[in-house]
Design an enzyme around this catalytic site. Structure first.
Site, PDB file in Angstrom:
ATOM      1  N   HIS A 203       0.605  -1.077   0.040  1.00 15.02           N
ATOM      2  CA  HIS A 203      -0.060  -0.039  -0.068  1.00 15.02           C
ATOM      3  C   HIS A 203       0.955   1.277  -0.061  1.00 15.02           C
ATOM      4  O   HIS A 203       1.895   1.298   0.649  1.00 15.02           O
ATOM      5  CB  HIS A 203      -0.782   0.115   1.265  1.00 15.02           C
TER       6      HIS A 203
ATOM      7  N   ARG B  37      -0.615  12.463   0.173  1.00 12.45           N
ATOM      8  CA  ARG B  37      -1.709  13.190   0.247  1.00 12.45           C
ATOM      9  C   ARG B  37      -1.421  14.832   0.575  1.00 12.45           C
ATOM     10  O   ARG B  37      -0.682  14.831   1.413  1.00 12.45           O
ATOM     11  CB  ARG B  37      -2.894  12.579   1.180  1.00 12.45           C
TER      12      ARG B  37
END
Length: 314
Positions: free
Chosen positions: A109, A113
């Site tokens: 993963h 952001r």
């Protein structure tokens, strides 16, 4: 610290990162390509979702770019900053989850952001967040050490204290409290990061994004052709259940996406395509399956050269 961050520069980097990772994973897989869906969010903004399914190497791989905005920051984003509740927000990021076919290849993963929260008459409050983590089904010492060396290298130019701090944060965050069990072998995770001003913080986020492929692809290339059978596949599906549990119960990114009215298909593309649950499953002692629980999932320092002696090489 500049009054206003360069949001366009962040957006350009994130879109280019999505392109670069997709190109590399497509080449690694050598089979199926990515399907792309562009979408718009009714409340403001949108994104593009790219999904690879039934590939040669990857059973499913989803990588999202999203850029959304709204008048009120969702509660999941203001949970650690309650003073920002009710502000307008702008959020953008790239998130990836790869679920390989071969049980000897770990799932992985990545998320990077940027958030900005504003209200009239006040300077915007902004921060970066993200990280990457590794979820093996069968452990290999050399793979996990490589993963953590790469994570350390991503952080090193921005402060020697960051890797140990972000590793600890990752170990805490990717933890299934209801199972009293880590999701995998960790990596790095950070949030609410604005240290050193915009340029410094943006540089850290770029470094984390840029270090994902050098960390993950060598592991994939070492393991994807390793022979496996029904037993390994069954254990992979069982352990994938932990991935689902974490994403639906604990993950702030999933909660933010759903609470902010994001596209459900894009948010849930992180889910593995085939999963199983078995009641109170416990692997037999001395098996490779039990080794995952005994040698790899317990939190440890993967760079110290000591600790449990898990499998290495083939």
């Amino acid at each position: 610290m500049p009054t206003r961050p360069d949001i366009q520069a962040v957006k350009q980097y994130l879109m280019e990162l999505q392109d670069r990772i997709c190109d590399a994973l497509r080449e690694t897989d050598g089979g199926a390509g990515f399907r792309e869906d562009t979408w718009e969010r009714p409340g403001g903004g949108g994104g593009r979702t790219r999904v690879m399914q039934a590939g040669t190497v990857f059973e499913q791989c989803g990588i999202n770019f999203s850029h959304v905005h709204g008048e009120r920051l969702p509660s999941s984003a203001s949970a650690n900053r309650p003073e920002l509740a009710g502000r307008g927000f702008e959020a953008m990021g790239v998130s990836l989850v790869a679920h390989p076919q071969n049980p000897y290849v770990p799932s992985s993963h990545l998320n990077v952001r940027f958030f900005s929260a504003e209200k009239a008459g006040a300077a915007p409050v902004w921060w970066f967040g993200g990280g990457f983590d590794l979820t093996p089904y069968y452990g290999f010492e050399e793979d996990v050490r490589h993963w953590h060396r790469n994570a350390r290298d991503a952080c090193a130019p921005f402060g020697e204290d960051l890797y140990p701090r972000f590793k600890q944060w990752c170990d805490r965050y990717f933890y299934l409290k209801h199972r009293d069990e880590p999701r995998g072998v960790g990596g790095i995770f950070f949030d609410d990061f604005d240290q050193g001003g915009f340029d410094h913080s943006f540089g850290l986020m770029r470094s984390v994004g840029d270090h994902f492929l050098p960390g993950y692809l060598p592991i994939v290339e070492r393991r994807w052709a390793k022979t496996y059978g029904d037993r390994e596949r069954a254990f992979q599906k069982y352990r994938r259940g932990r991935y689902v549990e974490f994403n639906l119960v604990h993950d702030r990114g999933t909660l933010f996406g759903l609470q902010s009215g994001g596209r459900t298909e894009s948010i849930l593309v992180s889910m593995p395509p085939e999963v199983s649950w078995r009641y109170d499953d416990r692997p037999e002692p001395g098996t490779p399956e039990s080794e995952l629980y005994e040698c790899f999932l317990p939190v440890r320092d993967w760079l110290d050269g000591a600790g449990a002696e898990g499998s290495d090489g083939e």
